[in-house]
Motif scaffolding. Structure first.
Motif, short mmCIF file in Angstrom:
data_model
loop_
_atom_site.label_atom_id
_atom_site.label_comp_id
_atom_site.label_asym_id
_atom_site.label_seq_id
_atom_site.Cartn_x
_atom_site.Cartn_y
_atom_site.Cartn_z
N ARG A 225 0.70 -1.31 -0.08
CA ARG A 225 0.42 0.06 -0.35
C ARG A 225 0.74 1.45 -0.25
NH1 ARG A 225 -2.01 3.70 3.15
NH2 ARG A 225 -0.63 3.45 5.25
N ARG A 226 1.93 1.27 0.38
CA ARG A 226 2.51 2.18 0.64
C ARG A 226 3.40 2.46 -0.38
NH1 ARG A 226 5.27 3.63 6.89
NH2 ARG A 226 3.51 2.71 7.81
N ILE A 227 3.96 1.59 -1.18
CA ILE A 227 4.71 1.68 -2.50
C ILE A 227 3.53 2.84 -3.52
CG2 ILE A 227 5.30 0.61 -4.50
CD1 ILE A 227 6.24 -1.23 -2.96
N LEU A 228 1.94 2.25 -3.29
CA LEU A 228 0.82 2.76 -4.20
C LEU A 228 0.86 4.34 -4.03
CD1 LEU A 228 -1.24 -0.33 -4.52
CD2 LEU A 228 -0.30 0.75 -6.11
N VAL A 229 1.27 4.44 -2.10
CA VAL A 229 0.97 5.44 -2.00
C VAL A 229 1.95 6.92 -2.78
CG1 VAL A 229 1.04 7.54 -0.09
CG2 VAL A 229 -0.58 5.58 0.33
N GLU A 230 3.09 6.44 -2.55
CA GLU A 230 4.56 6.71 -2.93
C GLU A 230 4.76 7.35 -4.19
OE1 GLU A 230 7.59 4.51 -2.21
OE2 GLU A 230 8.10 4.69 0.32
N HIS A 231 3.62 6.31 -4.93
CA HIS A 231 3.47 6.61 -6.37
C HIS A 231 2.45 7.86 -7.15
CE1 HIS A 231 6.16 3.46 -8.43
NE2 HIS A 231 5.26 2.56 -8.12
N ALA A 232 1.23 7.88 -6.11
CA ALA A 232 0.52 8.39 -5.77
C ALA A 232 1.00 10.22 -5.45
CB ALA A 232 -0.39 8.36 -4.81
N LEU A 233 1.76 10.00 -4.32
CA LEU A 233 2.62 11.27 -3.84
C LEU A 233 3.13 12.34 -4.92
CD1 LEU A 233 3.58 10.39 -0.55
CD2 LEU A 233 1.59 12.37 -0.89
N ALA A 234 3.99 10.98 -5.86
CA ALA A 234 4.99 11.61 -6.92
C ALA A 234 4.05 12.37 -8.16
CB ALA A 234 5.65 11.05 -7.57
N GLU A 235 2.81 11.73 -7.89
CA GLU A 235 1.55 11.79 -9.54
C GLU A 235 1.33 13.34 -8.77
OE1 GLU A 235 0.07 12.61 -12.67
OE2 GLU A 235 1.39 11.06 -11.91
N ARG A 236 0.81 13.28 -7.34
CA ARG A 236 0.50 14.58 -6.63
C ARG A 236 1.84 15.52 -6.97
NH1 ARG A 236 -2.93 13.33 -1.58
NH2 ARG A 236 -4.53 12.14 -2.95
N ASP A 237 2.49 15.75 -6.08
CA ASP A 237 3.75 16.13 -6.25
C ASP A 237 3.92 17.00 -8.03
OD1 ASP A 237 5.35 17.30 -5.07
OD2 ASP A 237 6.76 16.35 -6.47
N GLU A 239 1.61 17.35 -10.46
CA GLU A 239 0.12 18.02 -10.05
C GLU A 239 0.06 19.75 -9.28
OE1 GLU A 239 -2.82 16.00 -9.26
OE2 GLU A 239 -2.79 14.21 -10.83
N LEU A 240 1.02 19.77 -8.61
CA LEU A 240 1.13 20.34 -7.40
C LEU A 240 2.28 21.02 -8.02
CD1 LEU A 240 0.70 21.80 -4.97
CD2 LEU A 240 2.24 21.16 -3.83
N THR A 241 3.20 20.84 -8.47
CA THR A 241 4.07 21.82 -9.38
C THR A 241 3.73 22.66 -11.02
OG1 THR A 241 6.25 20.79 -8.60
CG2 THR A 241 6.61 21.90 -10.71
N ASP A 242 2.61 21.86 -11.08
CA ASP A 242 2.03 22.56 -12.45
C ASP A 242 0.40 23.15 -11.84
OD1 ASP A 242 0.97 22.76 -15.30
OD2 ASP A 242 -0.86 22.20 -13.93
N VAL A 243 -0.27 23.39 -10.58
CA VAL A 243 -1.22 24.20 -10.14
C VAL A 243 -0.06 25.07 -9.67
CG1 VAL A 243 -2.68 24.18 -7.74
CG2 VAL A 243 -2.19 22.47 -9.56
#
Length: 871
Positions: A225-237, A239-243
């Motif tokens: 689950r944490r691996i998936l979370v890290e991938h999700a966090l990277a994607e969110r990062d 997205e945050l940079t773009d925002v």
């Protein structure tokens, strides 16, 4: 064997989840976190199903438990507000119920019992958690902890609720502790072991292994689950940079020295330059006031944050921008990496502010609340007077429905107002009510006008609200005062009527015994009277004097109860002896009216803790009441029976009964079922009031029942039995004066008739008596005679009784001589003052002659250091 091992051996269950709603179970724990989680589950389970919750825990555990419950979505503040959740700090609560190192039942019931009972009335079932026993156990007070557990069990039997106790376990303990632990476990219906299973039997160990395997599998799942979370966090990062890059506000990263590291598109647009013209330059270059930039950097380096900081910036194109800055710093190992500046352009807003300021100042300076709203009731503006009047700030009110301040019952009223305004009508001086934030009702006068757009269409409403609460309150207060004055006037008239009625009854009751006394004295004076006739006259006088004394004693007892000064002298009492004493008191009246008295007592002897004199007085008053209000030849029954921890007395009769209008006043002072003139034994109407007061002092209750007029009556008294122990007075008293030792006595009383008759009575018993009618005379006479005992009145000339007693105690011969106060002053403070002045006894007139003789013999024997002869 360790304490942990012992807890596993004793444990019949491993979780509270299987417990019934009325179980008392205990949880052993090694770690606070495990306990908090278990207790959180326990109360979440209860609160989710609507149960009431009582928490008695340490301050640290209360804080953790509140945090855990809120994290699970439980509104603890709301539960407290609706009194579904009661929180008590364990140490403070324990201090309130302890007395001399042990928990006291009465204090426990006052603090904990009352809380549980109140919660059960609101939210049955009730779930309770307590750590007071754990605190006692931790401090080495195992005995007190076990006593407290027993109190919990007794309360559980009374109120029926679920009780959760918790004990922290040490690594190991002495054998005595283990025995106490076994006793502790026996006091609970369910014992839940600690989280550790070290030292458990093989079956428990296998169970633990299975649990560990399950946890391992869960851990693998957690890793995935944490691996998936890290991938999700990277994607969110990303997205945050773009925002941030495309945000409408400018964002700059600035180094500790003020150099700009990076800037987003909105920042470049705000500063009017390209990225190459901005990055690498100092932030001071863009400030109209460079000192302001330096101060901002200083604050950031000092660890502060900038919030909504107003400043002015230059653009590369020469424009000036009014902005608001929010900035904070990123730190690593105590060193600033860079600061982040969020810049919002407010230039256009500043231009509009000037136009609104003038109109706003007019509205804001008004003393009346001025509010605008749409036609659907949404608030659009809210001035300072509205904030003061209704308690909501403009930020809280604007955008909310106007029902925010309207009482529910007046919502339809607002609908009608908006309907009129929508038609273009104006509403003037409409008086109504509104509700402030704190719930206070406010009386207001409203003026509502339509708001029109450029085309003349009604698009909203403006409302001016004037507070008229003070005027309304003044009107209501005036009406309330008038009503109170009318009620007070009626009460005074009723009190005056009852006073006149009582004085009439008192005069009647005192004159009644005076008549036979006067007749008996006249009869005794006649020379041709026989001895039998003289004895008859003497008996009449004794009965009537006793009757008058009882009337006065009852009046004094009621007064003491009313003022809270009557003191009980409880002891272990035999039920049969109390009933016998009551029969002796009520017997003459019962026999005179030809009633049949049936007494039914338990076959086995019964003892209870009570004041024997006052308990006999209670029963005698009830019997006398039945005898008075039952026609001659009636039937009266007295029954006593144990009922749990109480003793129930029932007095029934087939008398005149109790009417419905009389029933609420049965135990009221001076209340009588029929006028005294209709019944010669009517009395003063204080007997039942005295019964209620004495029963209340014993911690009991008294009730009256009747089917109505002519249906008889029943009075039921319930008294706690207490914890009676057989008690034997080591110093018995002579039952009569036969064999009494002749004494040398002195009687001092300014009432010469009283002193002479008292002296004659004592001389008839073989005593040598000296008499004085003033204080100084009594002192001189006592110094010459040196009597064996002195009987002194209090109210005497020259020296009163208190002064005379103090002077006698100051002489060598008078230090141990018995001093007896004989006075008409019989209140508790009079008795205490007499004892403080040196008296050994305080007797209230009139005095029982036989009792006086016994008192004298006992007092003189004690003064001489001898034990009274009780043979």
């Amino acid at each position: 064997m360790s304490v942990i091992d012992r807890s596993h051996r004793l444990a019949p269950a491993t979780s509270w989840r299987g417990a019934a709603d009325e179980e008392h179970f205990v949880q052993f724990y090694e770690e606070d976190s495990a306990l908090v989680q278990s207790v959180t589950d326990f109360f979440q389970h209860g609160l989710d199903r609507g149960a009431g919750a009582v928490v008695i825990a340490t301050a640290a555990h209360l804080e953790q438990l509140d945090r855990e419950l809120r994290a699970r979505g439980i509104d603890t503040a709301g539960a407290r507000a609706r009194q579904q959740l009661l929180v008590l700090e364990a140490s403070a609560t324990l201090a309130r119920i302890m007395h001399h190192g042990a928990p006291q039942w009465s204090r426990f019931m006052e603090v904990v019992g009352a809380a549980i009972a109140q919660m059960r009335r609101r939210y049955p079932p009730v779930m309770a958690f307590g750590e007071m026993v754990a605190l006692l156990w931790r401090d080495g007070s195992q005995a007190a902890a076990l006593q407290l557990e027993e109190l919990w069990n007794e309360l559980g039997e009374r109120e029926r609720f679920s009780i959760y106790c918790a004990y922290p376990l040490p690594k190991d303990a002495a054998a005595a502790d283990l025995r106490a632990l076994e006793r502790l476990c026996s006091l609970h219906s369910r014992v839940i072991p600690a989280q550790s299973c070290a030292g458990a039997d093989p079956q428990a160990r296998a169970q633990l292994i299975a649990q560990l395997k399950q946890k391992a599998r869960a851990l693998e799942c957690e890793v995935q689950r944490r691996i998936l979370v890290e991938h999700a966090l990277a994607e969110r990062d990303r997205e945050l940079t773009d925002v941030l890059e495309n945000a409408l506000e400018g964002l700059l990263k600035v180094g500790p020295d003020g150099t700009v590291f990076s800037v987003n598109g909105a920042g470049l647009e705000l500063l009017g330059c390209r990225e190459a013209e901005c990055v690498g330059r100092s932030i001071e270059d863009f400030h109209v006031d460079p000192l302001d930039a330096r101060e901002s950097l200083r604050r950031l380096l000092a660890g502060e944050s900038l919030r909504n900081h107003a400043t002015t910036l230059y653009g590369r194109d020469g424009s000036v921008r009014h902005v608001r800055v929010a900035a904070n710093a990123l730190w690593d190992a105590g060193r600033m990496i860079h600061s982040r500046w969020f810049i919002r352009d407010l230039t256009h807003e500043r231009l509009a502010e000037g136009a609104r300021a003038h109109l706003g100042s007019i509205v804001e300076s008004s003393d009346d609340a001025i509010v605008s709203k749409t036609l659907d009731g949404t608030v659009r503006s809210w001035n300072r007077a509205a904030e003061r009047l209704f308690g909501y700030s403009a930020d809280e009110a604007v955008g909310q429905p106007i029902e925010l301040i309207i009482p529910p019952e007046r919502v339809q009223e607002e609908v009608e107002i908006l309907r009129k305004v929508g038609r273009g009508e104006r509403v003037d001086h409409f008086e109504t009510e509104r509700v402030a934030r704190n719930g206070r009702r406010i009386h207001v006068a409203l003026t509502i006008s339509p708001i029109r757009d450029a085309n003349g269409a009604v698009v909203g409403a403006s409302k001016i609200a004037r507070d008229i609460t003070e005027r309304k309150v003044s009107e209501q207060e005036r009406e309330r005062t008038i009503g109170e004055l009318r009620r007070a006037e009626e009460a005074l008239r009723e009190a005056d009527r009852r006073k006149d009625e009582f004085l009439a009854v008192l005069a009647h009751e005192l004159r009644n015994p005076l008549a036979p006394i006067r007749y008996a004295v006249a009869m005794a004076r006649k020379e041709d009277r026989t001895d039998g006739e003289r004895r008859q006259a003497q008996a009449i006088i004794e009965r009537q004097v006793e009757h008058m004394g009882r009337l006065l004693d009852d009046l004094l007892d009621v007064s003491r109860i009313t003022r809270g000064t009557l003191m009980l002298r409880p002891s272990s009492v035999d039920l049969a002896s109390v009933v016998t004493a009551a029969q002796e008191s009520a017997g003459p009246l019962i026999e005179a009216r030809g009633h049949t008295l049936v007494v039914q007592l338990p076959r086995e002897p019964v003892r209870l803790v009570a004041d024997p004199v006052r308990l006999a007085q209670i029963l005698a008053n009830l019997l006398i009441n039945s005898a008075k209000y039952t026609d001659p030849g009636g039937r009266i029954a007295l029954e006593a029976r144990p009922d749990g921890g109480e003793l129930v007395f029932c007095v029934r009769d087939n008398g005149i009964g109790i009417s419905a209008d009389m029933m609420p006043r049965m135990f009221t002072l001076f209340a009588q079922a029929s006028p005294a003139i209709e019944r010669s034994e009517g009395g003063l109407g204080i007997g039942l009031s005295l019964v209620r007061g004495l029963v209340g002092l014993h911690g009991g209750t008294v009730s009256a029942y009747s089917g109505g007029a002519g249906q008889g009556a029943e009075f039921v008294v319930r008294l706690p039995i207490g914890d009676p122990v057989d008690e034997h007075d080591g110093e018995a008293c002579p039952a009569d004066s036969s064999g009494a030792v002749p004494l040398r006595l002195l009687v001092a009383d300014d009432n010469r008739d009283s002193a002479a008759t008292c002296a004659a009575l004592l001389e008839a018993s073989g005593h040598e008596v000296s008499v004085a009618d003033a204080g100084l005379e009594a002192f001189d006479l006592a110094c010459r005679v040196k009597p064996d005992a002195l009987l002194l009145d209090i109210g005497m000339p020259e020296l009163n009784g208190y002064q005379l007693a103090e002077r006698i105690r100051g002489t060598p011969w008078g230090r141990r001589v018995p001093l007896i106060a004989i006075t008409g002053w019989g209140q508790e403070q009079d008795k205490q003052r007499a004892l403080a002045a040196g008296f050994d006894q305080h007797l209230t007139k009139p005095i029982d002659p036989n009792g006086l003789e016994r008192l004298l013999q006992r007092a003189v024997a004690r003064s001489a250091g001898l034990k009274p002869d009780c043979s």
